[in-house]
Design an enzyme around this catalytic site. Structure first.
Site, PDB file in Angstrom:
ATOM      1  N   TRP A   1       0.786 -13.223 -12.935  1.00 13.63           N
ATOM      2  CA  TRP A   1       2.155 -13.082 -12.439  1.00 13.63           C
ATOM      3  C   TRP A   1       2.545 -14.233 -11.499  1.00 13.63           C
ATOM      4  O   TRP A   1       3.646 -14.285 -11.009  1.00 13.63           O
ATOM      5  CB  TRP A   1       2.298 -11.772 -11.664  1.00 13.63           C
ATOM      6  N   ARG A   2       1.637 -15.151 -11.270  1.00 14.70           N
ATOM      7  CA  ARG A   2       1.865 -16.183 -10.261  1.00 14.70           C
ATOM      8  C   ARG A   2       2.270 -17.510 -10.902  1.00 14.70           C
ATOM      9  O   ARG A   2       1.745 -17.900 -11.944  1.00 14.70           O
ATOM     10  CB  ARG A   2       0.593 -16.389  -9.439  1.00 14.70           C
TER      11      ARG A   2
ATOM     12  N   GLU B   1       4.016  -6.851  -7.596  1.00 13.59           N
ATOM     13  CA  GLU B   1       3.931  -6.311  -6.240  1.00 13.59           C
ATOM     14  C   GLU B   1       3.933  -4.787  -6.240  1.00 13.59           C
ATOM     15  O   GLU B   1       3.218  -4.154  -5.449  1.00 13.59           O
ATOM     16  CB  GLU B   1       5.081  -6.841  -5.381  1.00 13.59           C
TER      17      GLU B   1
ATOM     18  N   GLN C   1      -1.797  -0.667  -3.137  1.00 10.79           N
ATOM     19  CA  GLN C   1      -2.964   0.218  -3.059  1.00 10.79           C
ATOM     20  C   GLN C   1      -3.801   0.193  -4.344  1.00 10.79           C
ATOM     21  O   GLN C   1      -4.460   1.166  -4.689  1.00 10.79           O
ATOM     22  CB  GLN C   1      -2.518   1.651  -2.719  1.00 10.79           C
ATOM     23  N   THR C   2      -3.748  -0.940  -5.057  1.00 10.44           N
ATOM     24  CA  THR C   2      -4.534  -1.120  -6.277  1.00 10.44           C
ATOM     25  C   THR C   2      -5.094  -2.540  -6.275  1.00 10.44           C
ATOM     26  O   THR C   2      -4.454  -3.456  -5.773  1.00 10.44           O
ATOM     27  CB  THR C   2      -3.656  -0.903  -7.533  1.00 10.44           C
TER      28      THR C   2
ATOM     29  N   LEU D   1      -3.140   3.869 -13.094  1.00  7.55           N
ATOM     30  CA  LEU D   1      -2.882   3.018 -11.937  1.00  7.55           C
ATOM     31  C   LEU D   1      -2.753   3.827 -10.648  1.00  7.55           C
ATOM     32  O   LEU D   1      -2.849   3.280  -9.556  1.00  7.55           O
ATOM     33  CB  LEU D   1      -1.602   2.191 -12.133  1.00  7.55           C
TER      34      LEU D   1
ATOM     35  N   TYR E   1       7.451  -4.416   3.144  1.00  9.23           N
ATOM     36  CA  TYR E   1       6.505  -5.428   2.650  1.00  9.23           C
ATOM     37  C   TYR E   1       6.938  -5.996   1.300  1.00  9.23           C
ATOM     38  O   TYR E   1       6.968  -7.216   1.113  1.00  9.23           O
ATOM     39  CB  TYR E   1       5.092  -4.845   2.505  1.00  9.23           C
TER      40      TYR E   1
ATOM     41  N   ASP F   1       0.356  -8.169   4.133  1.00 11.56           N
ATOM     42  CA  ASP F   1      -0.408  -7.151   3.418  1.00 11.56           C
ATOM     43  C   ASP F   1      -1.768  -6.996   4.100  1.00 11.56           C
ATOM     44  O   ASP F   1      -1.998  -7.546   5.185  1.00 11.56           O
ATOM     45  CB  ASP F   1      -0.552  -7.511   1.938  1.00 11.56           C
TER      46      ASP F   1
ATOM     47  N   CYS G   1     -13.538 -22.032   5.443  1.00 11.28           N
ATOM     48  CA  CYS G   1     -12.163 -21.706   5.825  1.00 11.28           C
ATOM     49  C   CYS G   1     -11.407 -22.952   6.290  1.00 11.28           C
ATOM     50  O   CYS G   1     -11.890 -23.694   7.159  1.00 11.28           O
ATOM     51  CB  CYS G   1     -12.172 -20.663   6.939  1.00 11.28           C
TER      52      CYS G   1
END
Length: 372
Positions: A31-32, A53, A58-59, A96, A135, A153, A215
């Site tokens: 999706w990006r 989104e 929560q998945t 889902l 969000y 998130d 990082c």
């Protein structure tokens, strides 16, 4: 240079280094739109951003990928989804979880499909749509429309709590984290910045064993300088979930059809399919015996299943009976054995049916020999 301008320069440097890292190490997600494509003039599809989104609430990313691809194949745009039957959308969503999301997804599609410009590009307008909270509105505004929205998130909470060593326990810390993120959001590429923070939390600044040496902002991470980043964010102790009990009944007709009914649209598992069960809820237990079966029959105990919902845990005793050629009781229907895998069954009901009839909810292949 004033203290304020020094602080702003440092915050801008953090965002710049994070974006540089994202350009080189971003996750490839269905999706990006990748940074290289955006740089070449590409534009994100708001439909894909919104759909992902909603699914990701929560998945996990890995769980969402096949559902996202299947939805796009069935409904490639918002108008196609709006034209779909609600029951078909619920069936495609099954597995889902958090099924109110699917109902809101369809309701949102119905509205957006009628808007001349499609999805609004402003947070306040997005929040007026079904299923879109603070969000999700910020994520769509930033990622789909490049608005400088504050996206927070779970991954971003963790990164920010460690970066600024914020020790207020969750969930009380959320306003403090949001204020810290707001200072970091760059005017340019805010959508990529939000996704960079997400990717950093998912791949480097993980809950356990963060890979701090890799990082891109480790030099500014106060948690590294002062101690163990893994201790942040601080979480308040969770209350133990109440345990509920009940019974479920798997009736099988002579031709293999299984007795089902549809739950009410409102409430837990709203609009989903289920076998008959006793009157358990998040607050009360249901009968656990065969006395509450939908009709008299030789009900045999077929074991029990356990399932954990957001606010409570559930254990169901499962009973099975042969129903001959009995007509379905009022409010119920017989679902052919070959169609069970296509029913909008939530995971808890799949567990119930599998306990009584192993393999019943699995999709059947038309020609098993072909796959041997």
């Amino acid at each position: 240079m004033t203290r304020k301008s020094v602080r702003q320069a440092k915050e801008g440097d953090i965002a710049s280094r994070l974006l540089g890292w994202y350009d080189a190490h971003h996750r490839e997600l269905p999706w990006r739109m990748a940074p290289r494509d955006l740089a070449s003039g590409g534009r994100p599809d708001p439909y894909r951003v919104w759909l992902s989104e909603i699914m990701l609430q929560q998945t996990t990313v890995e769980a969402v990928k096949p559902y996202f691809r299947a939805f796009l194949e069935k409904w490639p745009n918002i108008k196609a989804l709006a034209a779909a039957e609600t029951e078909e959308v619920m069936r495609a969503w099954a597995g889902l979880g958090y099924y109110s999301r699917a109902r809101n997804l369809k309701a949102c599609a119905d509205i957006v499909a009628t808007l001349p410009g499609g999805f609004p590009d402003i947070e306040d307008e997005l929040r007026k749509l079904p299923g879109i909270g603070a969000y999700t509105a910020a994520a769509i505004a930033a990622i789909a429309f490049n608005r400088p929205a504050v996206v927070v998130d779970g991954n971003i909470e963790r990164v920010t709590a460690r970066l600024f060593e914020i020790r207020t326990p969750l969930p009380d810390v959320k306003p403090e984290i949001r204020a810290a993120v707001e200072k970091l959001v760059p005017a340019m590429r805010p959508g990529d910045f939000a996704q960079a923070m997400m990717d950093l939390g998912a791949t480097i600044c993980t809950p356990r064993r963060p890979r701090c040496m890799l990082c891109p902002v480790r030099e500014d991470c106060r948690a590294i300088l002062s101690g163990d980043p893994e201790l942040l964010p601080v979480r308040a102790e969770k209350a133990e979930k109440p345990q509920r009990r009940g019974a479920a009944f798997v009736a099988v007709r002579d031709d293999g059809a299984i007795l089902l009914r549809t739950r009410p649209d409102k409430g837990l598992l709203g609009g989903m399919s289920e076998v008959p069960t006793t009157g358990w809820t998040a607050r009360i237990d249901g009968d656990t015996s065969a006395k509450s079966a939908p009709f008299a029959a030789d009900w045999q105990h077929a074991g029990s299943i356990a399932h954990v919902f957001t606010h409570f845990a559930l254990e169901l005793d499962v009973y099975r009976a042969s129903a001959g050629d009995k007509a379905a009781p009022a409010g119920h229907r017989w679902s052919p054995a070959a169609g069970i895998s296509g029913e909008a069954l939530p995971t808890v009901m799949k567990k119930v049916i599998e306990a009584a009839i192993p393999g019943a909810t699995k999709a059947r292949r038309d020609n098993p020999a072909r796959h041997a």
